[in-house]
Scaffold this motif. Structure first.
Motif, PDB file in Angstrom:
ATOM      1  N   PRO A 179      23.477  11.920  -1.915  1.00  0.00           N
ATOM      2  CA  PRO A 179      22.452  11.597  -1.060  1.00  0.00           C
ATOM      3  C   PRO A 179      22.044  10.950  -0.714  1.00  0.00           C
ATOM      4  O   PRO A 179      21.403   9.578  -0.879  1.00  0.00           O
ATOM      5  N   PHE A 180      21.872  10.103   0.668  1.00  0.00           N
ATOM      6  CA  PHE A 180      21.132   8.934   1.273  1.00  0.00           C
ATOM      7  C   PHE A 180      19.826   9.373   0.882  1.00  0.00           C
ATOM      8  O   PHE A 180      19.418   7.954   0.604  1.00  0.00           O
ATOM      9  N   ALA A 181      19.217  10.397   1.213  1.00  0.00           N
ATOM     10  CA  ALA A 181      17.401  10.514   0.797  1.00  0.00           C
ATOM     11  C   ALA A 181      17.645  10.473  -0.644  1.00  0.00           C
ATOM     12  O   ALA A 181      18.077  10.933  -1.307  1.00  0.00           O
ATOM     13  N   SER A 182      16.149  10.045  -1.227  1.00  0.00           N
ATOM     14  CA  SER A 182      15.486  10.033  -2.107  1.00  0.00           C
ATOM     15  C   SER A 182      13.924  11.432  -1.716  1.00  0.00           C
ATOM     16  O   SER A 182      14.121  11.123  -1.030  1.00  0.00           O
ATOM     17  N   PRO A 183      13.167  11.218  -2.801  1.00  0.00           N
ATOM     18  CA  PRO A 183      12.347  12.252  -2.951  1.00  0.00           C
ATOM     19  C   PRO A 183      11.207  11.710  -1.945  1.00  0.00           C
ATOM     20  O   PRO A 183      10.876  10.210  -2.474  1.00  0.00           O
ATOM     21  N   ASP A 188       0.596   8.142  -6.262  1.00  0.00           N
ATOM     22  CA  ASP A 188       0.155   6.847  -7.633  1.00  0.00           C
ATOM     23  C   ASP A 188       0.993   5.502  -7.007  1.00  0.00           C
ATOM     24  O   ASP A 188       0.877   4.842  -6.980  1.00  0.00           O
ATOM     25  N   GLU A 189       2.335   5.673  -6.998  1.00  0.00           N
ATOM     26  CA  GLU A 189       3.337   4.651  -6.295  1.00  0.00           C
ATOM     27  C   GLU A 189       3.074   4.515  -4.992  1.00  0.00           C
ATOM     28  O   GLU A 189       3.242   2.538  -4.516  1.00  0.00           O
ATOM     29  N   LEU A 190       2.510   4.819  -4.200  1.00  0.00           N
ATOM     30  CA  LEU A 190       1.594   3.850  -2.688  1.00  0.00           C
ATOM     31  C   LEU A 190       0.809   3.363  -3.002  1.00  0.00           C
ATOM     32  O   LEU A 190       0.998   1.957  -2.784  1.00  0.00           O
ATOM     33  N   GLU A 229       9.885   7.074   1.044  1.00  0.00           N
ATOM     34  CA  GLU A 229      10.332   7.887   0.140  1.00  0.00           C
ATOM     35  C   GLU A 229      10.385   6.527  -1.240  1.00  0.00           C
ATOM     36  O   GLU A 229      10.640   5.473  -1.291  1.00  0.00           O
ATOM     37  N   LYS A 230      10.400   7.277  -2.329  1.00  0.00           N
ATOM     38  CA  LYS A 230      10.649   6.320  -3.581  1.00  0.00           C
ATOM     39  C   LYS A 230      11.406   4.985  -3.966  1.00  0.00           C
ATOM     40  O   LYS A 230      10.995   4.267  -4.546  1.00  0.00           O
ATOM     41  N   ASP A 231      13.013   5.555  -3.008  1.00  0.00           N
ATOM     42  CA  ASP A 231      13.663   4.646  -3.305  1.00  0.00           C
ATOM     43  C   ASP A 231      12.875   3.564  -2.264  1.00  0.00           C
ATOM     44  O   ASP A 231      13.815   2.202  -2.788  1.00  0.00           O
ATOM     45  N   GLU A 232      12.453   4.240  -1.246  1.00  0.00           N
ATOM     46  CA  GLU A 232      12.240   2.393   0.377  1.00  0.00           C
ATOM     47  C   GLU A 232      11.144   1.800  -1.387  1.00  0.00           C
ATOM     48  O   GLU A 232      11.032   0.437  -1.277  1.00  0.00           O
TER      49      GLU A 232
END
Length: 253
Positions: A179-183, A188-190, A229-232
């Motif tokens: 998939p191109f998108a990630s979760p 906390d990541e933001l 998203e996580k990858d971004e």
């Protein structure tokens, strides 16, 4: 119930089709929407090379098609059948819209085999054939040009079946690939991204903590609106980690 199971229980019945090309077009329409059970009532000409040509990749549906002499034979074992009718009739079931009627069709498919019944290209279904069905449907075409090809009519009804079976969210082609998108990024990541931005902007002189203004709140609003998203997050933090040069922008302390 599994949507694919529901779709597998739907028979498409073509009564007295006169053009083999339309049979092929109907088979193609069925396969694109995940249906595979085709019944032909007294076809004028079938099998036929033109049907295979128009099927374009759905010849397997044609090869499995069952040919019968009458509609009762085609409907044997079904618990519910819907007739396609171009008009409201004095006799027979009330004519409904495709969307509302297909919902009922799939509800009945949870209990057994069901059918969509289409008539001859020129004269449609007879009153006697419509009376053998428990519901009727008409496709709301342009009243100034209501002519609809048999294959197109089958496509419309099969599409509605697929959309209803998957509750409006059917899987798309290519789902087996990465998939191109990630979760979505977690809170906390933001927060880690915002802290990283603040540190890098401070180091480069772009941001002066003594005169913060509305820079950080605007960054928060930007990324909240973007639904990062996580990858971004990983990409942005990688860029920030590589950014250690003075830019000359921002307020001076």
């Amino acid at each position: 119930m599994n949507p694919e199971v529901l779709l597998s229980r739907i028979r498409v019945v073509l009564c007295r089709p006169s053009h083999p090309g339309n049979i092929g077009a109907a088979a193609r329409a069925m396969k694109t929407m995940g249906l595979s059970d085709l019944r032909l009532v007294a076809p004028k000409q079938f099998p036929d090379p033109e049907a295979d040509t128009r099927a374009t990749g759905a010849v397997d549906v044609l090869q499995r098609a069952e040919i019968v002499a009458s509609l009762p034979e085609a409907l044997a074992g079904t618990v519910f059948a819907v007739a396609l009718s171009a008009r409201q009739r004095d006799l027979g079931p009330r004519v409904g819209s495709p969307r509302e009627t297909v919902v009922r069709l799939l509800e009945e498919a949870a209990h057994g085999e069901v059918a969509l019944v289409f008539g001859n290209e020129t004269v449609g279904l007879t009153n006697e054939e419509v009376l053998q069905c428990q519901a009727a449907v008409t496709i709301p075409t342009n009243p100034d040009f209501s002519s609809l090809n048999l294959g197109s009519a089958v496509q419309v009804l099969c599409y509605e079946c697929r959309m209803s079976a998957f509750a409006g969210r059917p899987p798309v082609a290519g789902q087996g690939v990465t998939p191109f998108a990630s979760p979505p990024a977690t809170h906390d990541e933001l927060e880690g991204l915002y802290g990283h931005f603040e540190a890098v902007m401070t180091e480069t002189g772009f941001y002066n903590p003594q005169q913060p203004g509305r820079l950080l709140p605007k960054l928060r609003r930007l990324f909240s609106r973007a639904r990062v998203e996580k990858d971004e997050i990983n990409i942005l933090r990688g860029i920030l980690a590589a950014t250690r040069q003075q830019t000359g922008h921002g307020r001076k302390s």
